[in-house]
Write a protein that holds these residues in place. Structure first.
Motif, PDB file in Angstrom:
ATOM      1  N   ARG A 254      22.251 -57.202  60.094  1.00 35.48           N
ATOM      2  CA  ARG A 254      21.407 -57.701  58.996  1.00 35.48           C
ATOM      3  C   ARG A 254      20.669 -56.549  58.322  1.00 35.48           C
ATOM      4  NH1 ARG A 254      22.383 -61.846  56.392  1.00 35.48           N
ATOM      5  NH2 ARG A 254      20.235 -62.421  56.059  1.00 35.48           N
ATOM      6  N   ALA A 255      20.150 -55.629  59.110  1.00 32.98           N
ATOM      7  CA  ALA A 255      19.427 -54.486  58.540  1.00 32.98           C
ATOM      8  C   ALA A 255      20.363 -53.614  57.712  1.00 32.98           C
ATOM      9  CB  ALA A 255      18.766 -53.672  59.654  1.00 32.98           C
TER      10      ALA A 255
ATOM     11  N   GLN B 240      23.051 -54.687  56.159  1.00 33.20           N
ATOM     12  CA  GLN B 240      23.304 -55.446  54.928  1.00 33.20           C
ATOM     13  C   GLN B 240      22.147 -55.297  53.950  1.00 33.20           C
ATOM     14  OE1 GLN B 240      23.897 -59.326  56.602  1.00 33.20           O
ATOM     15  NE2 GLN B 240      26.108 -59.047  56.833  1.00 33.20           N
ATOM     16  N   ALA B 241      20.939 -55.125  54.464  1.00 31.68           N
ATOM     17  CA  ALA B 241      19.762 -54.951  53.614  1.00 31.68           C
ATOM     18  C   ALA B 241      19.629 -53.514  53.110  1.00 31.68           C
ATOM     19  CB  ALA B 241      18.498 -55.345  54.381  1.00 31.68           C
ATOM     20  N   GLY B 242      20.517 -52.632  53.570  1.00 36.88           N
ATOM     21  CA  GLY B 242      20.515 -51.256  53.083  1.00 36.88           C
ATOM     22  C   GLY B 242      19.717 -50.273  53.909  1.00 36.88           C
ATOM     23  N   LEU B 243      19.227 -50.663  55.069  1.00 35.60           N
ATOM     24  CA  LEU B 243      18.468 -49.742  55.902  1.00 35.60           C
ATOM     25  C   LEU B 243      19.387 -48.698  56.511  1.00 35.60           C
ATOM     26  CD1 LEU B 243      16.497 -52.226  55.728  1.00 35.60           C
ATOM     27  CD2 LEU B 243      15.637 -51.490  57.929  1.00 35.60           C
ATOM     28  N   ALA B 244      18.919 -47.474  56.564  1.00 36.54           N
ATOM     29  CA  ALA B 244      19.657 -46.373  57.179  1.00 36.54           C
ATOM     30  C   ALA B 244      19.475 -46.439  58.701  1.00 36.54           C
ATOM     31  CB  ALA B 244      19.131 -45.038  56.649  1.00 36.54           C
ATOM     32  N   PRO B 245      20.404 -45.857  59.456  1.00 33.45           N
ATOM     33  CA  PRO B 245      20.290 -45.896  60.914  1.00 33.45           C
ATOM     34  C   PRO B 245      18.929 -45.470  61.482  1.00 33.45           C
ATOM     35  CG  PRO B 245      22.464 -45.152  60.326  1.00 33.45           C
ATOM     36  CD  PRO B 245      21.671 -45.251  59.032  1.00 33.45           C
ATOM     37  N   PRO B 246      18.284 -44.417  60.962  1.00 33.51           N
ATOM     38  CA  PRO B 246      16.965 -44.076  61.515  1.00 33.51           C
ATOM     39  C   PRO B 246      15.930 -45.194  61.305  1.00 33.51           C
ATOM     40  CG  PRO B 246      17.833 -42.214  60.287  1.00 33.51           C
ATOM     41  CD  PRO B 246      18.746 -43.386  60.015  1.00 33.51           C
ATOM     42  N   ASP B 247      15.997 -45.862  60.150  1.00 30.28           N
ATOM     43  CA  ASP B 247      15.064 -46.959  59.892  1.00 30.28           C
ATOM     44  C   ASP B 247      15.390 -48.177  60.750  1.00 30.28           C
ATOM     45  OD1 ASP B 247      13.358 -45.702  58.078  1.00 30.28           O
ATOM     46  OD2 ASP B 247      14.680 -46.153  56.399  1.00 30.28           O
ATOM     47  N   ILE B 248      16.668 -48.402  60.999  1.00 27.59           N
ATOM     48  CA  ILE B 248      17.048 -49.505  61.881  1.00 27.59           C
ATOM     49  C   ILE B 248      16.519 -49.247  63.279  1.00 27.59           C
ATOM     50  CG2 ILE B 248      18.987 -50.714  62.964  1.00 27.59           C
ATOM     51  CD1 ILE B 248      20.568 -50.167  60.345  1.00 27.59           C
TER      52      ILE B 248
ATOM     53  N   LEU C  28      13.813 -51.589  65.246  1.00 28.21           N
ATOM     54  CA  LEU C  28      14.094 -52.201  66.545  1.00 28.21           C
ATOM     55  C   LEU C  28      13.166 -51.707  67.646  1.00 28.21           C
ATOM     56  CD1 LEU C  28      17.997 -52.200  66.528  1.00 28.21           C
ATOM     57  CD2 LEU C  28      16.473 -54.157  66.208  1.00 28.21           C
ATOM     58  N   ALA C  29      12.759 -50.444  67.551  1.00 31.23           N
ATOM     59  CA  ALA C  29      11.919 -49.862  68.594  1.00 31.23           C
ATOM     60  C   ALA C  29      10.440 -50.204  68.424  1.00 31.23           C
ATOM     61  CB  ALA C  29      12.097 -48.347  68.616  1.00 31.23           C
ATOM     62  N   ALA C  30      10.065 -50.667  67.237  1.00 34.08           N
ATOM     63  CA  ALA C  30       8.650 -50.951  66.967  1.00 34.08           C
ATOM     64  C   ALA C  30       8.160 -52.102  67.850  1.00 34.08           C
ATOM     65  CB  ALA C  30       8.458 -51.297  65.500  1.00 34.08           C
ATOM     66  N   HIS C  31       7.005 -51.889  68.446  1.00 35.44           N
ATOM     67  CA  HIS C  31       6.382 -52.936  69.259  1.00 35.44           C
ATOM     68  C   HIS C  31       5.255 -53.612  68.493  1.00 35.44           C
ATOM     69  CE1 HIS C  31       8.719 -51.747  72.712  1.00 35.44           C
ATOM     70  NE2 HIS C  31       8.361 -50.493  72.514  1.00 35.44           N
ATOM     71  N   ASP C  32       4.993 -53.111  67.308  1.00 36.69           N
ATOM     72  CA  ASP C  32       3.900 -53.605  66.480  1.00 36.69           C
ATOM     73  C   ASP C  32       4.480 -54.224  65.204  1.00 36.69           C
ATOM     74  OD1 ASP C  32       1.509 -53.929  65.079  1.00 36.69           O
ATOM     75  OD2 ASP C  32       1.365 -51.811  64.546  1.00 36.69           O
ATOM     76  N   PRO C  33       4.124 -55.457  64.886  1.00 37.11           N
ATOM     77  CA  PRO C  33       4.635 -56.079  63.651  1.00 37.11           C
ATOM     78  C   PRO C  33       4.322 -55.258  62.406  1.00 37.11           C
ATOM     79  CG  PRO C  33       3.543 -57.725  65.014  1.00 37.11           C
ATOM     80  CD  PRO C  33       3.295 -56.382  65.649  1.00 37.11           C
ATOM     81  N   ALA C  34       3.183 -54.595  62.391  1.00 35.23           N
ATOM     82  CA  ALA C  34       2.819 -53.776  61.225  1.00 35.23           C
ATOM     83  C   ALA C  34       3.782 -52.604  61.058  1.00 35.23           C
ATOM     84  CB  ALA C  34       1.386 -53.268  61.367  1.00 35.23           C
ATOM     85  N   ALA C  35       4.257 -52.045  62.158  1.00 32.00           N
ATOM     86  CA  ALA C  35       5.216 -50.938  62.085  1.00 32.00           C
ATOM     87  C   ALA C  35       6.543 -51.436  61.518  1.00 32.00           C
ATOM     88  CB  ALA C  35       5.417 -50.323  63.462  1.00 32.00           C
ATOM     89  N   ARG C  36       6.964 -52.624  61.914  1.00 36.02           N
ATOM     90  CA  ARG C  36       8.196 -53.188  61.356  1.00 36.02           C
ATOM     91  C   ARG C  36       8.029 -53.455  59.863  1.00 36.02           C
ATOM     92  NH1 ARG C  36       8.569 -55.232  66.584  1.00 36.02           N
ATOM     93  NH2 ARG C  36       7.301 -57.070  66.173  1.00 36.02           N
ATOM     94  N   LYS C  37       6.870 -53.994  59.472  1.00 38.57           N
ATOM     95  CA  LYS C  37       6.603 -54.246  58.042  1.00 38.57           C
ATOM     96  C   LYS C  37       6.618 -52.941  57.254  1.00 38.57           C
ATOM     97  CE  LYS C  37       5.543 -58.699  57.496  1.00 38.57           C
ATOM     98  NZ  LYS C  37       6.010 -59.590  56.490  1.00 38.57           N
ATOM     99  N   ASP C  38       6.111 -51.871  57.870  1.00 37.19           N
ATOM    100  CA  ASP C  38       6.095 -50.576  57.202  1.00 37.19           C
ATOM    101  C   ASP C  38       7.521 -50.115  56.896  1.00 37.19           C
ATOM    102  OD1 ASP C  38       4.791 -48.174  56.203  1.00 37.19           O
ATOM    103  OD2 ASP C  38       5.614 -47.184  57.987  1.00 37.19           O
ATOM    104  N   VAL C  39       8.430 -50.285  57.852  1.00 38.61           N
ATOM    105  CA  VAL C  39       9.836 -49.937  57.624  1.00 38.61           C
ATOM    106  C   VAL C  39      10.389 -50.763  56.470  1.00 38.61           C
ATOM    107  CG1 VAL C  39      12.161 -49.996  58.619  1.00 38.61           C
ATOM    108  CG2 VAL C  39      10.239 -49.207  60.014  1.00 38.61           C
TER     109      VAL C  39
END
Length: 132
Positions: free
Chosen positions: A53-54, A56-64, A68-79
């Motif tokens: 899904r990521a 398909q949304a155009g995220l690059a491997p480092p952002d994916i 996935l590694a983020a434990h904080d919802p805010a960190a995921r939102k930042d990506v």
């Protein structure tokens, strides 16, 4: 058999039951630290689905990986925010490119290279690029 562009494939599941994925022409990369896996098989399926899904949304491997590694919802939102902004920039550039191609295709001149409008745009580019 070639995969469609932008697809991620599951290369293998390594000895720690961590999915190892690769982009169409990219090197394989581990998804996540195996310590984060709770229910191995279900977690692997969810990770692969998230990666697809990521992608398909155009995220690059480092952002994916960061997502996935983020434990904080805010960190995921930042990506997501970073990629949202980048996607809008790419879409604007693609829209501009499409407009240029369509203008050339819709030109009434037999040869676009002789069209006065096209020639005027070339002159603008040359005049802007050359100090006077």
């Amino acid at each position: 058999m070639h995969e469609p562009a932008g697809r991620v494939r599951l290369v293998r599941v390594d000895g720690d039951q961590v999915p190892v994925l690769a982009e169409q022409h990219g090197p394989p990369a581990r998804c996540e630290d195996p310590a984060g896996l709770v229910d191995g098989s279900r977690r692997v399926v969810e990770q692969v689905a998230s990666i697809l899904r990521a992608t398909q949304a155009g995220l690059a491997p480092p952002d994916i990986r960061a997502f996935l590694a983020a434990h904080d919802p805010a960190a995921r939102k930042d990506v997501l925010h970073r990629n949202h902004s980048a996607l809008h920039t790419r879409m604007a550039a693609l829209r501009s490119a499409l407009d240029l191609l369509e203008a050339g295709l819709n030109c009434t001149h037999e040869d676009i290279a002789t069209c006065p409008n096209y020639r005027a745009h070339l002159t603008e580019l040359v005049d802007v690029g050359v100090p006077g």
